[in-house]
Design an enzyme around this catalytic site. Sequence first.
Site, PDB file in Angstrom:
ATOM      1  N   VAL A   1       0.716  -1.335  -0.215  1.00 24.67           N
ATOM      2  CA  VAL A   1       0.002  -0.025   0.067  1.00 24.67           C
ATOM      3  C   VAL A   1       0.899   1.348   0.052  1.00 24.67           C
ATOM      4  CG1 VAL A   1      -1.669   1.201   1.305  1.00 24.67           C
ATOM      5  CG2 VAL A   1      -2.006  -1.238   1.296  1.00 24.67           C
TER       6      VAL A   1
ATOM      7  N   SER B   1       7.316   8.870   6.559  1.00 25.54           N
ATOM      8  CA  SER B   1       6.435   8.723   7.423  1.00 25.54           C
ATOM      9  C   SER B   1       5.265   9.418   7.327  1.00 25.54           C
ATOM     10  CB  SER B   1       6.932   9.295   8.708  1.00 25.54           C
ATOM     11  OG  SER B   1       6.040   9.418   9.977  1.00 25.54           O
TER      12      SER B   1
ATOM     13  N   LYS C   1      15.008   9.198  10.738  1.00 25.20           N
ATOM     14  CA  LYS C   1      13.418   8.850  10.745  1.00 25.20           C
ATOM     15  C   LYS C   1      13.421   7.737  11.936  1.00 25.20           C
ATOM     16  CE  LYS C   1       9.578   6.991   9.255  1.00 25.20           C
ATOM     17  NZ  LYS C   1       9.585   5.638   9.550  1.00 25.20           N
TER      18      LYS C   1
ATOM     19  N   HIS D   1      12.384   9.714  15.093  1.00 29.12           N
ATOM     20  CA  HIS D   1      11.147  10.259  14.705  1.00 29.12           C
ATOM     21  C   HIS D   1      10.262   9.006  15.390  1.00 29.12           C
ATOM     22  CE1 HIS D   1       7.517   9.415  12.511  1.00 29.12           C
ATOM     23  NE2 HIS D   1       7.434  10.797  12.361  1.00 29.12           N
ATOM     24  N   ASN D   2      10.503   8.030  14.805  1.00 23.48           N
ATOM     25  CA  ASN D   2       9.666   6.707  15.551  1.00 23.48           C
ATOM     26  C   ASN D   2       9.695   6.506  16.916  1.00 23.48           C
ATOM     27  OD1 ASN D   2       9.295   6.440  12.658  1.00 23.48           O
ATOM     28  ND2 ASN D   2       9.266   3.960  12.714  1.00 23.48           N
TER      29      ASN D   2
ATOM     30  N   GLU E   1       7.637   8.840  18.381  1.00 28.18           N
ATOM     31  CA  GLU E   1       6.386   8.423  18.038  1.00 28.18           C
ATOM     32  C   GLU E   1       5.968   7.549  19.277  1.00 28.18           C
ATOM     33  OE1 GLU E   1       4.605   5.282  14.928  1.00 28.18           O
ATOM     34  OE2 GLU E   1       5.614   6.949  13.880  1.00 28.18           O
TER      35      GLU E   1
END
Length: 485
Positions: free
Chosen positions: A15, A131, A186, A189-190, A193
Amino acid sequence: MTTAICDIGLIGLAVMGQNLVLNMNDHGYKVCVYNRTTSKVDDFMANEARGTAVEGAHSLEELVGKLKRPRRVMMMIKAGDAVDQQIEALLPLLEPGDILIDGGNSNYNDTARRVAYVESKGLLYIGTGVSGGEEGARTGPSIMPGGSAAAWPAVKPILQSIAAKVADGSPCCDWVGEGGAGHFVKMVHNGIEYGDMQLIAESYDLLKNVLGMSNAEMHQVFSEWNTGKLDSYLVEITRDILGYADENGTAVLDLILDTAGQKGTGRWTAISALEFGIPLNLITEAVLARSLSALKAERVEASKQLTYQPPQFAGDRAAFVRDTHDALYASKIMSYTQGYMLMMEAAKEYGWNLNYGGIALMWRGGCIIRSVFLGNIKDAFDNNPDLSNLLFDRYFQQEVADAQEAWRRVIAKAVEFGVPVPAMSSALAFYDGFRHERLPANLIQAQRDYFGAHTYERVDRPRGEFYHTNWTGEGGSMTATTYNA
């Protein structure tokens, strides 16, 4: 003979890959797609890509043959060995100056290795974090590219055009740095998160199990929170989740098993923090909270044996909701503070020239942690590009000072009611530790010297001078050869 008509090729039609292709097509770029299971190419072309300018390919040779020079090939495939195998399959088909792009969640160490390897073959390599999930990929994600700097001019127009934009039109995409810098940012970032999600979950737990709020009441609370300092994607979707019911009127949230999954990037962040010696305790606790949630059978049994009867809440309910808001906000500041500390340490280690305000801008839109709050971080670095810690910025100092009493009240109440708040309480522990000029580590160092002759530094002597005490009168003068503060 195949005609080179496409601007970029993309491998991997899950996806995320499909939505990135459609996003590129919307912005006027001609994309050629390939998938190892070629039936997916046919399905995509017949359905989602029908009526677009997208080209399909049934082999890597066909894909490469349709690409303009320098050829740009983006891989949206599972991280790990699959990426290395794909690189090996592509290298013989490409020429010097061509560019490989890994848009998956690869470990930054793997990306650094691949950059060096691909460059040794005369090609260029970019490892980029992407992201925003499926929706972001389709309408505008946050994109964090790093690797071969010479490749950036050739991919910049495409990546910046498909990225999310903030209010002034600035794209949430810019060059991060060489080697594994893009995937490192990244990864952080995660990790943030993970921390944000855990903090929100703890706030939900407090409202539910201290105040006894219904989902409808909490839906209203999160709706209000999403209009102020906590305005963010994660608070927004929490509001929506709390207000969602199935066709029978049952709250779907209450039907979901309380075991949280994870793909590994949060754990990588915690491991990196340990390797660099950065106290990333909030994000680490968020990772460990998911691990604890996975022990469902043991927790069910423990709930029968390890009992505690919490008191009835007798205070001001509205005041506790306000306090929880402030505790969540202050904890969130600690999470980003720690994340930035980790990025700064990695930048020193690897020689990256990271644009910290620019990173906040890249996270302002498209990504999972997008929030109004990130604008304040960008402002902090705009005001002082040499800012060494977010807590040295006046705005954040004042915000934490204003929230501090509420933060402490909430954690005290959580302890009183037996509600676990590992991320929120560790955030406060970090703050209290960071603001103390003197910590009890002097005792720890004395203990180390006592049993292992590891030596210590003294407050009345210059840093870098080391001493040893014969604590028992029986030890010798020999000391250990290593000392790491």
